[in-house]
Scaffold this motif. Sequence first.
Motif, PDB file in Angstrom:
ATOM      1  N   PRO A 122       0.764  -1.326  -0.169  1.00 17.95           N
ATOM      2  CA  PRO A 122      -0.107   0.392   0.081  1.00 17.95           C
ATOM      3  C   PRO A 122       1.029   1.474   0.065  1.00 17.95           C
ATOM      4  O   PRO A 122       2.172   1.223   0.566  1.00 17.95           O
ATOM      5  CB  PRO A 122      -1.178  -0.166   1.435  1.00 17.95           C
ATOM      6  CG  PRO A 122       0.003  -1.099   2.173  1.00 17.95           C
ATOM      7  CD  PRO A 122       0.124  -2.138   0.876  1.00 17.95           C
ATOM      8  N   SER A 123       0.432   2.012  -0.233  1.00 18.13           N
ATOM      9  CA  SER A 123       1.164   4.021  -0.794  1.00 18.13           C
ATOM     10  C   SER A 123       0.646   4.737   0.252  1.00 18.13           C
ATOM     11  O   SER A 123      -0.464   4.600   0.702  1.00 18.13           O
ATOM     12  CB  SER A 123       0.377   4.342  -1.992  1.00 18.13           C
ATOM     13  OG  SER A 123       1.135   5.573  -2.251  1.00 18.13           O
ATOM     14  N   ARG A 124       1.663   4.853   0.855  1.00 17.97           N
ATOM     15  CA  ARG A 124       1.165   6.088   2.156  1.00 17.97           C
ATOM     16  C   ARG A 124       0.860   7.532   1.505  1.00 17.97           C
ATOM     17  O   ARG A 124      -0.091   7.813   1.718  1.00 17.97           O
ATOM     18  CB  ARG A 124       2.369   6.114   2.946  1.00 17.97           C
ATOM     19  CG  ARG A 124       1.740   7.818   4.554  1.00 17.97           C
ATOM     20  CD  ARG A 124       3.317   7.286   5.308  1.00 17.97           C
ATOM     21  NE  ARG A 124       4.025   7.393   4.782  1.00 17.97           N
ATOM     22  CZ  ARG A 124       4.302   8.947   4.516  1.00 17.97           C
ATOM     23  NH1 ARG A 124       3.775   9.877   5.014  1.00 17.97           N
ATOM     24  NH2 ARG A 124       5.742   8.652   3.388  1.00 17.97           N
ATOM     25  N   PRO A 162      -3.079   7.143  -1.371  1.00  9.95           N
ATOM     26  CA  PRO A 162      -4.144   6.672  -0.924  1.00  9.95           C
ATOM     27  C   PRO A 162      -4.440   5.753  -1.287  1.00  9.95           C
ATOM     28  O   PRO A 162      -5.814   6.456  -2.410  1.00  9.95           O
ATOM     29  CB  PRO A 162      -5.043   8.030   0.486  1.00  9.95           C
ATOM     30  CG  PRO A 162      -4.577   8.936   0.450  1.00  9.95           C
ATOM     31  CD  PRO A 162      -3.280   8.962  -0.797  1.00  9.95           C
ATOM     32  N   GLN A 195      -0.527   2.393  11.795  1.00  4.92           N
ATOM     33  CA  GLN A 195       0.804   1.539  10.937  1.00  4.92           C
ATOM     34  C   GLN A 195      -0.545   1.781   9.897  1.00  4.92           C
ATOM     35  O   GLN A 195      -0.311   2.275   8.984  1.00  4.92           O
ATOM     36  CB  GLN A 195       1.657   0.798  10.412  1.00  4.92           C
ATOM     37  CG  GLN A 195       2.842   0.985  11.977  1.00  4.92           C
ATOM     38  CD  GLN A 195       3.818  -0.309  11.843  1.00  4.92           C
ATOM     39  OE1 GLN A 195       3.282  -0.798  12.742  1.00  4.92           O
ATOM     40  NE2 GLN A 195       4.897  -0.636  11.025  1.00  4.92           N
ATOM     41  N   LEU A 196      -1.161   0.656  10.062  1.00  3.62           N
ATOM     42  CA  LEU A 196      -2.815   0.869   9.566  1.00  3.62           C
ATOM     43  C   LEU A 196      -3.737   2.359   8.760  1.00  3.62           C
ATOM     44  O   LEU A 196      -4.224   2.548   7.261  1.00  3.62           O
ATOM     45  CB  LEU A 196      -3.818  -0.308   9.519  1.00  3.62           C
ATOM     46  CG  LEU A 196      -3.188  -1.285  10.000  1.00  3.62           C
ATOM     47  CD1 LEU A 196      -3.925  -2.305  10.371  1.00  3.62           C
ATOM     48  CD2 LEU A 196      -2.999  -2.465   8.584  1.00  3.62           C
ATOM     49  N   GLU A 197      -4.072   2.845   9.036  1.00  4.75           N
ATOM     50  CA  GLU A 197      -4.763   4.336   9.700  1.00  4.75           C
ATOM     51  C   GLU A 197      -3.670   4.895   8.250  1.00  4.75           C
ATOM     52  O   GLU A 197      -3.770   5.849   7.208  1.00  4.75           O
ATOM     53  CB  GLU A 197      -5.016   4.817  10.299  1.00  4.75           C
ATOM     54  CG  GLU A 197      -5.426   5.698  10.873  1.00  4.75           C
ATOM     55  CD  GLU A 197      -5.679   6.526  12.112  1.00  4.75           C
ATOM     56  OE1 GLU A 197      -5.892   8.133  11.713  1.00  4.75           O
ATOM     57  OE2 GLU A 197      -5.361   5.669  13.229  1.00  4.75           O
ATOM     58  N   GLU A 198      -1.945   5.654   8.785  1.00  3.90           N
ATOM     59  CA  GLU A 198      -1.318   6.270   7.361  1.00  3.90           C
ATOM     60  C   GLU A 198      -1.205   5.468   6.091  1.00  3.90           C
ATOM     61  O   GLU A 198      -1.286   6.082   5.287  1.00  3.90           O
ATOM     62  CB  GLU A 198      -0.137   6.059   8.101  1.00  3.90           C
ATOM     63  CG  GLU A 198       0.692   6.665   9.378  1.00  3.90           C
ATOM     64  CD  GLU A 198       1.889   6.267   9.673  1.00  3.90           C
ATOM     65  OE1 GLU A 198       2.434   7.813   9.962  1.00  3.90           O
ATOM     66  OE2 GLU A 198       2.257   5.857   9.955  1.00  3.90           O
ATOM     67  N   LEU A 199      -1.484   3.663   5.670  1.00  4.58           N
ATOM     68  CA  LEU A 199      -1.843   3.623   4.989  1.00  4.58           C
ATOM     69  C   LEU A 199      -2.546   3.812   4.402  1.00  4.58           C
ATOM     70  O   LEU A 199      -2.965   2.991   3.263  1.00  4.58           O
ATOM     71  CB  LEU A 199      -0.904   1.637   5.111  1.00  4.58           C
ATOM     72  CG  LEU A 199       0.153   1.439   5.363  1.00  4.58           C
ATOM     73  CD1 LEU A 199       0.884   0.656   5.371  1.00  4.58           C
ATOM     74  CD2 LEU A 199       1.431   2.789   4.211  1.00  4.58           C
ATOM     75  N   SER A 200      -3.734   4.088   4.780  1.00  2.00           N
ATOM     76  CA  SER A 200      -5.472   4.306   4.856  1.00  2.00           C
ATOM     77  C   SER A 200      -5.972   2.651   4.435  1.00  2.00           C
ATOM     78  O   SER A 200      -6.631   2.125   3.139  1.00  2.00           O
ATOM     79  CB  SER A 200      -5.581   5.047   3.276  1.00  2.00           C
ATOM     80  OG  SER A 200      -5.102   6.351   3.538  1.00  2.00           O
ATOM     81  N   ILE A 201      -4.876   2.111   4.918  1.00  2.00           N
ATOM     82  CA  ILE A 201      -5.931   0.261   4.733  1.00  2.00           C
ATOM     83  C   ILE A 201      -6.456  -0.081   6.080  1.00  2.00           C
ATOM     84  O   ILE A 201      -6.454   0.935   7.108  1.00  2.00           O
ATOM     85  CB  ILE A 201      -5.131  -0.460   4.051  1.00  2.00           C
ATOM     86  CG1 ILE A 201      -4.069  -1.100   5.466  1.00  2.00           C
ATOM     87  CG2 ILE A 201      -4.727  -0.001   2.824  1.00  2.00           C
ATOM     88  CD1 ILE A 201      -3.293  -2.244   4.251  1.00  2.00           C
TER      89      ILE A 201
END
Lengths: 593, 593
Positions: A184-186, A189, A576-582
Amino acid sequence: MMLKTHHCGQLTKANIGETVVLNGWVQRRRDLGGVLFIDLRDRSGLVQIVFNPDFSGEALAIADRARNEYVLAVKGAVVERDAETVNTNLGTGEIEVRITEIEILNAAKNPPFFIEDGIEIDETLRLKHRYLDLRRPEMQKTLMLRSKAAKVFRDYLDENGFLDIETPILTKSTPEGARDYLVPSRVHPGEFFALPQSPQLFKQLLMVSGLERYYQIARCFRDEDLRADRQPEFTQVDIETSFMSQDQLLEMMEQLLVRLFRETIGVEVATPFQRLTYAEAMDKYGSDKPDLRFGLELSTVTDIVADSDVKVFNMIAKNGGIVKALNAKGCATWSRKELDDLQPFASRYGGKGLAWITVKEGEWKGPIVKFFKEEEIAALTERLNVEEGDLLIFSADKPKVVYDVLGNLRQKVGRDLGLIDDKAYKFLWVVDFPMFEYDEDEKRYAAMHHPFTRPNDEDLHLFDTDPGQMRAQAYDIVLNGYEVGGGSMRIYQREVQEKMFKALGFSPEEAKAEFGFLLEAFEYGTPPHGGMAYGLDRLIMLLAGRTNLRETIAFPKTASASDPLTDAPGAVSDKQLEELSIRVALKQPAAKA
Amino acid sequence: MMLKTHHCGQLTKANIGETVVLNGWVQRRRDLGGVLFIDLRDRSGLVQIVFNPDFSGEALAIADRARNEYVLAVKGAVVERDAETVNTNLGTGEIEVRITEIEILNAAKNPPFFIEDGIEIDETLRLKHRYLDLRRPEMQKTLMLRSKAAKVFRDYLDENGFLDIETPILTKSTPEGARDYLVPSRVHPGEFFALPQSPQLFKQLLMVSGLERYYQIARCFRDEDLRADRQPEFTQVDIETSFMSQDQLLEMMEQLLVRLFRETIGVEVATPFQRLTYAEAMDKYGSDKPDLRFGLELSTVTDIVADSDVKVFNMIAKNGGIVKALNAKGCATWSRKELDDLQPFASRYGGKGLAWITVKEGEWKGPIVKFFKEEEIAALTERLNVEEGDLLIFSADKPKVVYDVLGNLRQKVGRDLGLIDDKAYKFLWVVDFPMFEYDEDEKRYAAMHHPFTRPNDEDLHLFDTDPGQMRAQAYDIVLNGYEVGGGSMRIYQREVQEKMFKALGFSPEEAKAEFGFLLEAFEYGTPPHGGMAYGLDRLIMLLAGRTNLRETIAFPKTASASDPLTDAPGAVSDKQLEELSIRVALKQPAAKA
C-alpha cells in the motif's frame, strides 16, 4: 582481544613451528587424564587444539570452563601429531596446536541440536534457530558455493559487456502472470505498488534505452501456494541483450554454464549442449524438461496398434489420440503388485490406465497380448527393440495425458533401475516451443511464454491461418530433468506485436490498457533483443547436490510463507494501517454446523 | 539481420580498410548534395556513416527514409576522412564508414526531447520517457559507472573473504527506525511483512552463524517523506565481519575506497584517511560530516568573551552555552545586504542571530566592537588569526545551535569564496560518536547509532554514572561533506547488552519483546563483530559528479514516491484486496468551511 592470524581448517604441516592465533567455536572437548583436547571450528573447518599442564599454564583452567559452542581466541604453536594420533579424516589431522594463551570471547547455551552435517530434525526447529543451523558445515558450504556462483555469473557477464543494472522492487501490479505481492502507498491513498514477478518489462525498456547488454541478480516475488521447490521470494540471474541472434546468445550462455560448473564444483561440462525441439522432447521423453542422464526413450506406436483388436487403442487412435510405449528394459521380473501399482501411478497424472506386456522365456504375457496379430507383434518388437526380460508399458489417450503419464513413468523407471548417474550433469536446450497454448476454458489462445515472445520467422504467416502451429523463438535450459532457466527473443516490430495481441484476443484498446507504456516505448526505435533468466536457487540446489530449495537460501520461508525465526509476517499497529489508508477485513469464519 | 561486428564509438584509424557491420540509432542526418551523412550512435559512442551514390547503390534510397532514432544495421568499409573533414571532438572523428548495405531494423517516432547531454527539460517528462532519457550519453555513462563500481566492491570484498549472502526482502516490521513499507500476507490474514530498512539484524545473525565475513549489495526501503537525496528504495553496500578490530576494518575499507576511485574514475585517493573524533569535527567544523576540501576552521572563543561587555555572550557563557567564531578570510568587503542576510541564514538553522566584525584598514568595525576591551581584541586577534580584510562572524547559543549555524555558514562561505576544488576527493573518518543522545521530549537517552552499538571499552564504566559522556565504537565515512557510509562494532556480550537496554530505559521484558530473537541468538556463542554500510546511490552521485540521486538510478521514483513511466503505484482489483483480507479506508476529506 587476540585476533586470528590463521583459519582453523587451513593449518597443515607447512605451519609447523609457527605461533598462531585462532578464533572459533568449540565443536567438542575431551579431557584425557588432565589434558584437554578441543576441536575448534571456524568456517574453514576444524583443528585440534591441546591444553596441557606442561605448556598451557593458566590457559588450561580457563579452557576447562568452555563448553560446546563457546567462542574462543587461542594462541599457540603448531606441532606435528604423533604418528598414532594422526586423523586422516581431517584436513588438519596431521597437526595440532599447543595452546599457551586463551580468551573466552563468549559463552554459549547448549544448542537445541548438534552442529554437524546430516542431522535429521524438524525443519521448523532448524529455521527457528537458523543462526545455529547455518553453523553446520554443509550449510556453510552451500552458502559459500552460492556466493562463488554469483561471482562467476557476474565475472562472465561483465567480461562480455553486460551492465549490472538495478530495477525497481516497488513497481506496478500487472494483470498477467502469477499473483502479486502488494504494497500500500501512504502518499497515494488507495493505491498500491506490486513487488516484481520478474524485471521483464524493465529489462526490455533498458534495451529500448540502447544499453544493449543488461544483467541483474534480481529478487522476484510470487504470492502463490508453495511447493517444495518454490519460495515467495526467489532469485534469478536476469539477462537481456540487443543485436544478437538466438544462436549467438545460446552459445554465450553455454560458455557461461561451462565456467560456472568448472569454477564452483570443478566439473567440466561438454559443449555444445544437446538441443531438442519441444516436439522432439515430448515425443521421445514425454516432457519438455527430460532428464537425459539415461535413455529409455518413448516410442509412438499409434500406427501399429490403430487397427489392432485392442479396442481402446483402436478407439483412441481413431479419435485423435495417440498410443505410446515405454520399454522398461529388464523389468519383466516386476511383481504383480508392482504391475498393479501402474494404474494409480497413471491416475496421478490424469491417465485412465496403462497396459503392460512382459517378455519372459521368449513369451509375451499380459492381458492385452491375445488381441495382437502376429504382424503387430513383429512390428512392436522392431519399433520397441524388444528383448528377453523386457517390460512394455503402453499409454493411450490425448497426447498431453500420454506425455505426462509416460514421461513421469520413464523418470521413475530410470531411478528404480539405477540408470541415473548422480555425478553426471546433462544439459539440454529445448527450443521451438509452441507460441500458443489453447485455453479450453476460455476458448482462446494464450501465450505459452509471454506476449512479447517472437515467433520463428518462417511461421509468421501462420498468425492468420493456424496460430496453434506457430513455433516461438523461446528456449529453456534443462539440467538433469530440472528447468534451470529459459527465455526468448522478443517481438520488436510493431506490426508483429499487433498480430500477436490480435491472436491473443485483445482489441487494440485492451492491448493499450494493459501494456500501454511498453507499447509506447516500442514506437521510439526498439532494437531486436532477447534474453533469458536462470533460477539461481534451483541451480545452486543442483550444484550443491541438495534436494530442497530452502537449503540454498540463508533465511528461507516455510511452505506457509512464514519465517519461524523472526516470526514474520506479524501484526502491525493501527497507526501504521491508518497511515496507509487500509483496514484489515478478515473473512467471517464459516458458521459451525 | 546483419549483426554488429564492431561498436560505433570504438572505430579508429586502426580499422581503416576493414569491412564492418554496425547496429545503432540515428543521432542526426545531413543531406549534402545527394550524399547522406548519418551520425550512428550506440552505447559506445558515435560514428559518421556515409551513403553516396558512388558506392551505396540501393542503400542510399533506403537510408533516406531513416529519421532520428531509427534503428539501423549497416555494412561498409572504414575509410580515412579527408583532412579538412576530420572532427577532433569525436573519438571516431578521423574515420567514416562508407555504407554498401543497410537494413532499417526499426522506425521511430520523433522523440519528445533531444537525445543529447545537458538538456534542460521537465524531469517528469524525462521520467515518463525514461527509456529515451537513458539513451543520453551522460545517463548511459552514469549507469556504466554504477555497474563498474558495484563490480569493484564485489571483487575487493570477494578477494578479502567476504561472502555475498542474500537476506529477505519480505521480513518483519520493527518498532525502531523509520516508517516501514508493509506487505499484507494472504496466507496469514491480518498479518503483514515489512520491507527491510537495512539487513542489520540478518547480518548480525550471519555473524552468530559463524559465516565470519558477509556482504551484500542490498535494496533497502524507507517510507519517509522524500528529499532530493532520498529515495523510497535505495541501495547499500552492506558489510559485516567477525574477529576484526575497528582499526583493521577501517584500514580495509580505506583500501576498498582507494580501489573504487582508481578503477572507476582513475583518481588516486591518499591513505590513511584523516580521522576526527565526533567532538573534534563539531568543534572545528560544526558538523559531523565536514567538507575538508577547504579550511575555514571554527574557533571557540567562549573563554575570551565570557566576561566581555557584550551582554549576550556574557549571559550565554554563564548558562552553559558557547560562543564560536568563523573568520571569513577576506570578506570584509561584504556589502551591508550580505551582512544583513546573515540573520535570516542563522534563523534557518535555529539561531537567534550572528554578530560580525569587519577588519578594514587596520580598524575593527561592527555593532559589537565597542563593547570589547583591548585585551579581548588582542586575544581574539591571536585565536582567530585576524588579518586585514577579514570578516569575523560570531554565534552564541546552545552548542547544537552554534554548530548548525556556523557549520552551514562555513560551507556557504567556502563555496562563495571559491575555496572548493571540484576535482578534489577528501575522505574523512569521523569516530568516537556519542553512544547516546538525550531525547528532551521523552526525557530519556536514545541510541545515536542503534541499540547494538558497542561502547568504547574505556567508557564502559560510565553506563551507571554518566551515559551522556560515553563514546561509541561507531564511525562514519565522509566524502566532501557527504556521509557516504557508516557503521559500528557491535555489542556481543550479554551483560553489556543488558546495561545498554537499561540505559535506554527498557525493562528486561520490553527488551525481549522488541528484540527477542536476536537476544536469544546472542546466547549461543556470539563472536565479536562489526560492520558498515555504504550508500551506493550517493557514492555514485559523487563519483559521477552529479547532484541528484535520481540521475544515478535507472528507474527512480519522484519526490512523491511515484513512477511516471509505469504509473506506479496504481489501483488494484477488489479481488486482489479480498484475497489479502484488507480494504481501502480513505480518510474523509475535511469539510470545507
